[in-house]
Write an enzyme that holds these catalytic residues in place. Structure first.
Site, PDB file in Angstrom:
ATOM      1  N   ARG A   1      37.235  39.735 -25.714  1.00 23.65           N
ATOM      2  CA  ARG A   1      38.656  39.940 -25.097  1.00 23.65           C
ATOM      3  C   ARG A   1      39.225  40.831 -25.824  1.00 23.65           C
ATOM      4  O   ARG A   1      40.023  41.572 -25.392  1.00 23.65           O
ATOM      5  CB  ARG A   1      39.357  38.539 -25.424  1.00 23.65           C
ATOM      6  CG  ARG A   1      40.498  38.175 -24.416  1.00 23.65           C
ATOM      7  CD  ARG A   1      40.827  36.634 -24.657  1.00 23.65           C
ATOM      8  NE  ARG A   1      39.753  35.688 -24.105  1.00 23.65           N
ATOM      9  CZ  ARG A   1      39.782  34.438 -24.547  1.00 23.65           C
ATOM     10  NH1 ARG A   1      40.995  34.012 -25.041  1.00 23.65           N
ATOM     11  NH2 ARG A   1      38.951  33.720 -24.235  1.00 23.65           N
TER      12      ARG A   1
ATOM     13  N   LYS B   1      27.827  16.503 -26.617  1.00 23.22           N
ATOM     14  CA  LYS B   1      26.360  16.228 -27.073  1.00 23.22           C
ATOM     15  C   LYS B   1      25.733  15.024 -26.448  1.00 23.22           C
ATOM     16  O   LYS B   1      24.677  15.215 -26.243  1.00 23.22           O
ATOM     17  CB  LYS B   1      26.471  16.666 -28.595  1.00 23.22           C
ATOM     18  CG  LYS B   1      27.130  17.952 -29.152  1.00 23.22           C
ATOM     19  CD  LYS B   1      27.566  18.230 -30.558  1.00 23.22           C
ATOM     20  CE  LYS B   1      27.789  19.505 -30.717  1.00 23.22           C
ATOM     21  NZ  LYS B   1      28.336  19.562 -32.158  1.00 23.22           N
TER      22      LYS B   1
END
Lengths: 438, 438
Positions: free
Chosen positions: A50, A205
């Site tokens: 970015r 997860k």
């Protein structure tokens, strides 16, 4: 540098933070070794970030437009994180026929099926070892090594921040807020620690592990979740007195009918008591560990650093090598395995043991009344410890009652707790913890 | 039973002992699940055994001629063990274009290169997860998950028998012979325990781990080996007094020049002292564990049952699934990686710390003389503990001297030990142990 006589594969790197920059470094300094392991030279054709100003990219072309790197890439490595634009970029890469390596657990837990289906359809690899437990190769172990076995249960410490916090509350006697501040100072916790301490990260997860372990689809919305923000030094001391340690667990389990047929899977994330002698109890600092029970293999444990630029980059580059090997051979590795299609069940069906702490009137007959409520729900009590409380701090005539149950369903336990709270001699239900790993 | 619409792969099973019969059982009872994971039905076309009489083969054709099962097989599973005829049968299977799954550590450690080259040339898979540490997926982790990293050292408890013996000497205070007898009674040790207690079994596994971890070829003849037969209860008590546990280790390490270039690898198998807080120290009973240090990943540990029919069969069937997936896709998994071609160095170049126990004259000046011999070899002493011995049992005027060194080469330590043995006030060098995992 490149190894003569080998083909070249073009690698695009989307994101160049702590992990991405280390991946870029490894691809450069280990170039020859990696080429010999892959059977192809890996050429890093571009890095998308970015804010490129003032950073060193080791001579690799940089862009602020990640989509521009995708056409022509053999392997796209997505390390930007977040849902958008990561999802569209990964789908674009798959659409262009590139293999994808990602560490994006949030995206996989939310939109995994979309990505898996696109990759299967295009016949390209989608690897994500780094999305769960950093450098610990648990994803490959579940997808490949245990592919001949039936996983029954997984207990994992899959969030290093919360393990650090509970470990230092346990070992240094710190209160919760102080332990979080220390984790923040050391870079183990974000300025806003919500994603870790409320269990969102671990739930992502857990969804991924449940999907690959049980050959089914489990999304983050299917995962029951409790954070660690309510854990007090008294909880930790009470656990210790009973021979337990408080650990931040992700529990993934197969639920079977009495006849043995699978009825579904449950995934849940919460602090839990673990016996001090259990291998998970000695997982210190920000380390991760995943304890797997499988029908034939028995009990396995995988342990290692669960985060950090270097460990995570090891998993990412391992996946890049696997994708490159698949590219060289012309065929991808194993795709999504979802044939079992088990339903995700609510936490109410989960069975485990529990430790409850109550503040009760210190007089005869109270324990009998409490015990009757457990019996009414079919819950057997395994152990009771009672001690009178200091009138100076706790009010006159109160006792602290710690009860450890035998195995019961979450539903039965919840009903019991709400009845206990209404029982006259019970001043408060101070805490309820699940007891796992027995 | 079979899943409609999927191709069929023919599997031949050579050997039907504890592991083989469990593999046969899993292929039968998990047939549908395995088919969906592989993308192919696995048909067990035959079982070869030496003595079929009176045994149940679940309706699978049985032969005493293993070679007869090879033509037409897609996957040949060799679980006979030993060098001959296993080697010829595996080469024959490869020659017929079959993928091979084996658990034969002795053969791989002795003749691995012959097998790898034949498999590479024929373009078929050769999988051997079960050859090292049973159900623990350490082979796949090293070959694939860590393929993007640089492994620097491996410390493994890869022989369950010797871990059982030393664990029970430690926890129950048994003498060596008694612990071995108990291991035999429980089936953890053979009637002739030589292969385990003299380190041959662990040396085979160390050779395999060194080869895949360091992308080079290491044979069992390259592995330095000491057994555990000389470990005494006094050794274990001395270790404990210093905060250590005696463990049966396989150590595999990369040796680097001062400039950082690799000069070779060392593989060694011997009992060693491990700090009580090290994760390997708490590996109990006949469990195995492998501790891996890699440059990027950091420290990883893999833990689980290292032997037994069911755990080993989990690894074998996992390999069968991998081979089947390769067969379905038409391309094999990763082959041998030997590009590094590092030389195997002698143990003399190995560097570690040591604990020596001496019986010395209990008088002033003796320690100074002993310390001078260490200094002459450039070895720094880290810690010294001395206690006078009971004249009734040890002879008048003798003391027990325990010395822990800093890091030194094996060569320097050996020279020091031989000089110590010649030193007048030294009555005996009672024991020398390496200290690992610091």
């Amino acid at each position: 540098m490149s190894v003569p006589g080998l083909p070249t594969l073009r690698v695009a790197l989307l994101g160049y933070g702590v992990v991405g920059s280390e991946v870029g470094r490894l691809l450069a300094v280990e170039a020859d070794d990696l080429a010999l392991r892959c059977g192809a030279n890996l050429e890093l054709t571009g890095v998308a970030v970015r804010h490129p100003a003032g950073r060193d990219f080791r001579g690799v072309p940089v862009t602020t437009d990640p989509a521009s790197l995708i056409p022509g890439a053999d392997i796209v490595v997505e390390l930007m994180g977040g849902i958008d634009p990561a999802r569209e970029l990964i789908l674009d890469a798959i659409g262009h026929g590139a293999a994808v390596v990602t560490a994006n657990k949030a995206l996989l837990a939310q939109d995994g099926p979309t990505l898996y289906e696109a990759a299967d359809k295009a016949g390209v690899d989608l690897y994500y070892e780094a999305a769960v437990a950093g450098a610990i190769p648990i994803v490959r172990a579940m997808r490949e090594s245990l592919a001949g076995d039936t996983v029954t249960r997984v207990l994992g410490i899959v969030n290093g921040t919360t393990n650090y916090v509970l470990d230092h509350m346990t070992r240094d006697g710190l209160p919760y807020g102080e332990a979080v501040r220390r984790a923040q100072e050391l870079g183990y916790a974000e300025a806003d620690p919500t994603a870790d301490v409320e269990g969102f990260d671990a739930a992502s997860k857990a969804a991924i592990l449940a999907s690959i372990g049980f050959h089914t689809r489990v999304g983050i919305g299917d995962v029951y979740r409790e954070g660690i923000t309510g854990v007090t030094p008294e909880d930790i001391a009470t656990a210790r007195a009973g021979g337990y340690v408080v650990k931040p667990l992700a529990v993934i389990e197969r639920v079977r009918e009495a006849g043995g047929a699978d009825s579904g899977v449950i995934a849940r994330v919460h602090p839990a008591l673990v016996p001090a002698a259990h291998p998970l109890a000695s997982v210190r600092e920000a380390y991760n560990a995943v304890f797997v029970e499988a029908e034939a293999a028995g009990q396995l444990m995988f342990y290692g650093p669960g985060a950090g630029g270097r460990p995570t980059s090891s998993a990412v580059v391992g996946d890049i090598v696997a994708a490159a090997r698949g590219r060289v051979s012309g065929h991808p590795g194993p795709g999504e395995s979802k044939y079992a299609a088990l339903p995700a069940l609510g936490v109410g069906r989960a069975t485990t043991r529990y430790q409850l702490r109550l503040k009760v009137a210190d007089r005869p007959g109270v324990l009998a009344g409490v015990a009757r409520l457990f019996a009414e729900q079919g819950i057997s009590i395994n152990e009771v410890r009672q001690r009178s409380l200091d009138p100076a701090t706790a009010g006159d005539g109160l006792a602290d009652l710690v009860i450890i149950t035998h195995v019961a369903t979450d539903d039965a336990l919840r009903t019991t707790v709400s009845r206990l709270a209404e029982l006259d001699p019970v001043a408060a239900v101070t805490s309820v913890f699940r007891v796992e790993g027995l």
